[in-house]
Design an enzyme around this catalytic site. Structure first.
Site, mmCIF file in Angstrom:
data_model
loop_
_atom_site.group_PDB
_atom_site.id
_atom_site.type_symbol
_atom_site.label_atom_id
_atom_site.label_comp_id
_atom_site.label_asym_id
_atom_site.label_seq_id
_atom_site.Cartn_x
_atom_site.Cartn_y
_atom_site.Cartn_z
ATOM 1 N N HIS A 1 0.808 -1.283 0.046
ATOM 2 C CA HIS A 1 0.019 0.146 0.083
ATOM 3 C C HIS A 1 0.804 1.296 0.144
ATOM 4 O O HIS A 1 1.771 1.289 0.542
ATOM 5 C CB HIS A 1 -0.882 0.071 1.211
ATOM 6 C CG HIS A 1 -0.226 0.111 2.622
ATOM 7 N ND1 HIS A 1 0.327 1.276 3.248
ATOM 8 C CD2 HIS A 1 0.198 -1.052 3.102
ATOM 9 C CE1 HIS A 1 0.729 0.963 4.337
ATOM 10 N NE2 HIS A 1 0.869 -0.239 4.387
ATOM 11 N N ASP A 2 0.343 2.381 -0.759
ATOM 12 C CA ASP A 2 1.013 3.523 -0.656
ATOM 13 C C ASP A 2 2.292 3.785 -1.190
ATOM 14 O O ASP A 2 3.072 4.670 -0.825
ATOM 15 C CB ASP A 2 0.836 4.208 0.820
ATOM 16 C CG ASP A 2 -0.357 4.275 1.368
ATOM 17 O OD1 ASP A 2 -1.428 4.989 0.826
ATOM 18 O OD2 ASP A 2 -1.064 3.430 2.353
ATOM 19 N N GLY B 1 5.009 -1.277 2.659
ATOM 20 C CA GLY B 1 4.205 0.101 2.292
ATOM 21 C C GLY B 1 5.084 1.228 2.559
ATOM 22 O O GLY B 1 5.983 1.401 2.993
#
Length: 260
Positions: free
Chosen positions: A118-119, A136
């Site tokens: 994520h991200d 992440g």
């Protein structure tokens, strides 16, 4: 062209000339632009945006919810640029409230079994080798090459034009234009071959090497090395990129060369 054995949610926005092979699943709130091909058994989940002329190979899963216990179902995205190839069984998770999106640039190659958490933000023209695992909120700048089985700790920043050796565990930031490897991850020289391929001249490569001599070979700490670089070397985009990278590093940059 959609095969009858594929499932495409009626709310997905798919360009007319996208090829969708059998057993593909495409969820709602997905956008796929023209010229892209989605291989069989790929799963394109909610919040995914795929650019033009991309190729997604069988078994890839793009846009799955983050493997982050803080995630509470917020509306987030995965955004993939044009002309990017995503090989078999790659997984790319969408963003969280932290940044709202996971970004893969244009003209990238993600080889089989790569995971992008994520991200993350991956720049343009990057090559990510087989089974590399990216935690992440990692940032990888343009033209970086990560060999197979690299593992990158969360929040790490990898600079532009970097080459990371296969199997490396990356717990510290890797500044631009260098080669990195060993355990713990260490500076092993300037990525001169990669830079020449991208039309950096010999004089520019020598300038970059001189900057890293201050950082890694003169026995100074980073603060003193940066002061010396700014005082003794003329300003240039490459010099300044390195200085800013080191100054802005939150995890600290990788250590210098050491004999095996």
């Amino acid at each position: 062209m959609k095969q009858p054995l594929a499932y495409v949610h009626p709310e997905a926005k798919i360009a007319d000339n996208v090829v969708i092979e059998p057993f593909v699943t495409i969820d709602k709130n997905v956008v796929i632009e023209e010229g892209t091909r989605i291989g069989s058994n790929a799963t394109i989940m909610e919040g995914t945006r795929i650019g033009k002329n991309c190729v997604v190979f069988p078994g890839a899963v793009i846009g799955a919810v983050p493997q982050d216990l803080k995630f509470r179902g917020e509306k987030t995205t995965v955004e993939i640029g044009d002309n990017t190839t995503i090989r078999e069984c790659v997984t790319i998770n969408r963003g969280t409230v932290a940044k709202g999106k996971t970004i893969i640039g244009s003209n990238c190659l993600l080889m089989a079994y790569v995971h992008v958490a994520h991200d993350c933000v991956i720049g343009d023209n990057c090559i990510i080798g087989n089974a590399t695992q990216i935690a992440g909120e990692v940032i990888i700048d343009d033209y970086a090459i990560l060999s197979g089985l690299v593992a990158i700790h969360q929040f790490v920043h990898v600079g532009a034009h970097v080459m990371i050796s296969g199997g490396t565990l990356v717990r510290k930031d890797v500044p631009p234009f260098v080669k990195a490897g060993r355990e713990p991850v260490s500076y092993i020289g300037v990525n001169s071959i990669g830079l020449r391929r991208r039309e950096f001249g010999n004089e520019k490569i020598r300038e970059i090497q001189d900057v890293y001599r201050y950082l890694y070979q003169k026995g100074m700490n980073n603060f003193n090395a940066l002061e010396a670089i700014e005082a003794e070397m003329p300003a240039s985009p490459e010099r300044d990129d390195i200085i800013l990278f080191v100054k802005n590093s939150k995890r600290g940059i990788m250590r210098g060369y050491f004999p095996e």
